[in-house]
Design a protein around this motif. Sequence first.
Motif, mmCIF file in Angstrom:
data_model
loop_
_atom_site.group_PDB
_atom_site.id
_atom_site.type_symbol
_atom_site.label_atom_id
_atom_site.label_comp_id
_atom_site.label_asym_id
_atom_site.label_seq_id
_atom_site.Cartn_x
_atom_site.Cartn_y
_atom_site.Cartn_z
ATOM 1 N N PHE A 1 -2.065 -5.406 10.122
ATOM 2 C CA PHE A 1 -1.119 -4.503 9.455
ATOM 3 C C PHE A 1 -1.293 -3.065 9.943
ATOM 4 O O PHE A 1 -0.313 -2.371 10.221
ATOM 5 N N TRP A 2 -2.551 -2.621 10.044
ATOM 6 C CA TRP A 2 -2.796 -1.253 10.505
ATOM 7 C C TRP A 2 -2.390 -1.087 11.970
ATOM 8 O O TRP A 2 -1.794 -0.071 12.356
ATOM 9 N N SER A 3 -2.684 -2.084 12.802
ATOM 10 C CA SER A 3 -2.310 -2.007 14.212
ATOM 11 C C SER A 3 -0.806 -1.906 14.373
ATOM 12 O O SER A 3 -0.299 -1.169 15.233
ATOM 13 N N GLY A 4 -0.081 -2.637 13.535
ATOM 14 C CA GLY A 4 1.383 -2.577 13.586
ATOM 15 C C GLY A 4 1.898 -1.194 13.237
ATOM 16 O O GLY A 4 2.832 -0.684 13.879
ATOM 17 N N LEU A 5 1.288 -0.569 12.216
ATOM 18 C CA LEU A 5 1.706 0.778 11.823
ATOM 19 C C LEU A 5 1.361 1.787 12.918
ATOM 20 O O LEU A 5 2.174 2.657 13.259
ATOM 21 N N PHE A 6 0.173 1.665 13.516
ATOM 22 C CA PHE A 6 -0.219 2.585 14.582
ATOM 23 C C PHE A 6 0.685 2.434 15.805
ATOM 24 O O PHE A 6 1.008 3.422 16.468
ATOM 25 N N GLN A 7 1.073 1.202 16.119
ATOM 26 C CA GLN A 7 1.974 0.985 17.255
ATOM 27 C C GLN A 7 3.335 1.617 17.002
ATOM 28 O O GLN A 7 3.944 2.200 17.906
ATOM 29 N N PHE B 1 -0.062 0.157 -0.041
ATOM 30 C CA PHE B 1 0.855 1.167 0.495
ATOM 31 C C PHE B 1 0.039 2.026 1.454
ATOM 32 O O PHE B 1 -0.781 2.842 1.044
ATOM 33 N N MET B 2 0.235 1.807 2.746
ATOM 34 C CA MET B 2 -0.550 2.464 3.785
ATOM 35 C C MET B 2 0.142 3.761 4.198
ATOM 36 O O MET B 2 1.340 3.772 4.466
ATOM 37 N N ILE B 3 -0.629 4.837 4.264
ATOM 38 C CA ILE B 3 -0.081 6.153 4.605
ATOM 39 C C ILE B 3 -0.890 6.750 5.760
ATOM 40 O O ILE B 3 -2.120 6.641 5.791
ATOM 41 N N VAL B 4 -0.184 7.359 6.692
ATOM 42 C CA VAL B 4 -0.831 8.070 7.802
ATOM 43 C C VAL B 4 -0.386 9.519 7.765
ATOM 44 O O VAL B 4 0.809 9.818 7.766
ATOM 45 N N MET B 5 -1.357 10.414 7.718
ATOM 46 C CA MET B 5 -1.112 11.855 7.718
ATOM 47 C C MET B 5 -1.783 12.455 8.935
ATOM 48 O O MET B 5 -2.847 11.982 9.363
ATOM 49 N N GLY B 6 -1.184 13.473 9.517
ATOM 50 C CA GLY B 6 -1.793 14.122 10.664
ATOM 51 C C GLY B 6 -1.778 15.626 10.538
ATOM 52 O O GLY B 6 -0.969 16.194 9.805
ATOM 53 N N VAL B 7 -2.703 16.267 11.249
ATOM 54 C CA VAL B 7 -2.650 17.716 11.413
ATOM 55 C C VAL B 7 -2.184 17.979 12.837
ATOM 56 O O VAL B 7 -2.809 17.516 13.800
ATOM 57 N N ARG B 8 -1.081 18.687 12.972
ATOM 58 C CA ARG B 8 -0.469 18.930 14.267
ATOM 59 C C ARG B 8 -1.242 19.981 15.060
ATOM 60 O O ARG B 8 -2.096 20.679 14.512
ATOM 61 N N ILE C 1 4.429 -0.709 3.386
ATOM 62 C CA ILE C 1 3.873 -1.562 2.340
ATOM 63 C C ILE C 1 3.544 -2.914 2.967
ATOM 64 O O ILE C 1 4.308 -3.440 3.778
ATOM 65 N N ALA C 2 2.364 -3.423 2.634
ATOM 66 C CA ALA C 2 1.895 -4.652 3.271
ATOM 67 C C ALA C 2 1.102 -5.486 2.274
ATOM 68 O O ALA C 2 0.695 -5.010 1.215
ATOM 69 N N ASP C 3 0.852 -6.736 2.657
ATOM 70 C CA ASP C 3 0.114 -7.653 1.784
ATOM 71 C C ASP C 3 -1.369 -7.321 1.718
ATOM 72 O O ASP C 3 -2.078 -7.813 0.851
ATOM 73 N N GLY C 4 -1.854 -6.511 2.652
ATOM 74 C CA GLY C 4 -3.260 -6.139 2.650
ATOM 75 C C GLY C 4 -3.552 -5.118 3.725
ATOM 76 O O GLY C 4 -2.633 -4.579 4.357
ATOM 77 N N GLU C 5 -4.847 -4.855 3.937
ATOM 78 C CA GLU C 5 -5.255 -3.856 4.918
ATOM 79 C C GLU C 5 -5.921 -4.489 6.139
ATOM 80 O O GLU C 5 -6.786 -3.896 6.769
ATOM 81 N N ASP C 6 -5.518 -5.697 6.487
ATOM 82 C CA ASP C 6 -6.090 -6.348 7.656
ATOM 83 C C ASP C 6 -5.757 -5.557 8.923
ATOM 84 O O ASP C 6 -4.800 -4.781 8.965
ATOM 85 N N GLU C 7 -6.550 -5.794 9.965
ATOM 86 C CA GLU C 7 -6.352 -5.111 11.245
ATOM 87 C C GLU C 7 -4.912 -5.239 11.733
ATOM 88 O O GLU C 7 -4.328 -4.282 12.251
#
Length: 375
Positions: free
Chosen positions: A202-208, A175-182, A194-200
């Motif tokens: 999956f993270w790139s998709g969330l960042f995009q 369960f990947m979470i992104v938090m920011g300070v504005r 939620i993803a099968d792992g933490e491969d690049e």
Amino acid sequence: MIPIELLEDYLIDQDDGIKKLLTWFLNLVMQLEAIQQADAEPYQRIDSRKAHRNGYKERSLKTRVGELRLKKPQFREISFETKVFDRYSRVEKALINAVVESYLQGVSTRRIQDIVSRLGVENLSASSVSRISQELDEKVEEFLKRPIDHPIPYLYVDASYFKVRDNSRYVSKAFMIVMGVRDDGYREILGARIADGEDELFWSGLFQDLADRGLSGVKLVISDGHKGIQKAVEKSFLGASWQMCHVHLMRAVLRNVAKKYQEEIAEKIKIALEDETKMQQLIQELEDRGYSKSADTAERFRFSLWNYRAFPREHWRRIRTTNGLERINKELKRRSRVVGAFPSDKSFMRLGVSILIDINEEWMTTRKYLSMDME
């Protein structure tokens, strides 16, 4: 006006006093809501009255200061509606939904069956579960697709793992979470997946996804040392620095140190994190003592340990670790413990994101996380 005895309690014992003040205030809110919905004061005899009081129903509400016992007004003719329990109800619904979904799918354990019985929902129909699921799915989608309106100079990313049913077997998923300070100093939960792992990938998709919703102004990304995160950060946030979380660095180094020496080495790591020269000395010491894997770990992250120092000193304590996300992960684990293993990705997301929504609402209504005035 606040009752004088509550103020006295607050002055004597602030923790217990805050609970009493909050209980008094929320009960007062519901009293005012009841007056509005009945269109009349208690015992007021007027023709325009829409409903008559029918006592109270005691209900608990979990808050940061502990569990409160509140008195929810009841009407004879209509149902009383209140905003007080909205946040509580959202997570409660998601939790019950996950439990009952397992029950209806026939994959429940004796423990789940016992929970269902205690919740009094054995007769909850599949159509009712479907209706609750749809309502929660809409709230989850709305939260995860909302625009990001403020620049985000500091970005924190982390993941924790949960058991989820995938076809006929249970697997561990991230369960990947992104938090920011504005830029105004407030914290905000920006995204989750939620993803099968933490491969690049999956993270790139969330960042995009975050970029598509308006994410901008990222200067520093704080995370653990997972290679997938590092690679995704490098490609997704050109011009931003990556900060290795100091807490995760310590854990990674100590992982290959004999248990009887871990306390000693932990103290040396704290000292070494003060500057590069001391870190070089520690790396050499680890090598000399036969902890080559620990030395390699410290060496690998050496150039990403002090990027936080390019920013205001007043921010340093909070931008060199992912402690804020660690607390969220602990809360997710605590609240999901009753379910154990989730029957589907969507079932987990209903509960996980409902908890994140609650946390986010609390952040946005409390004081700022950082003062950005000194930038």
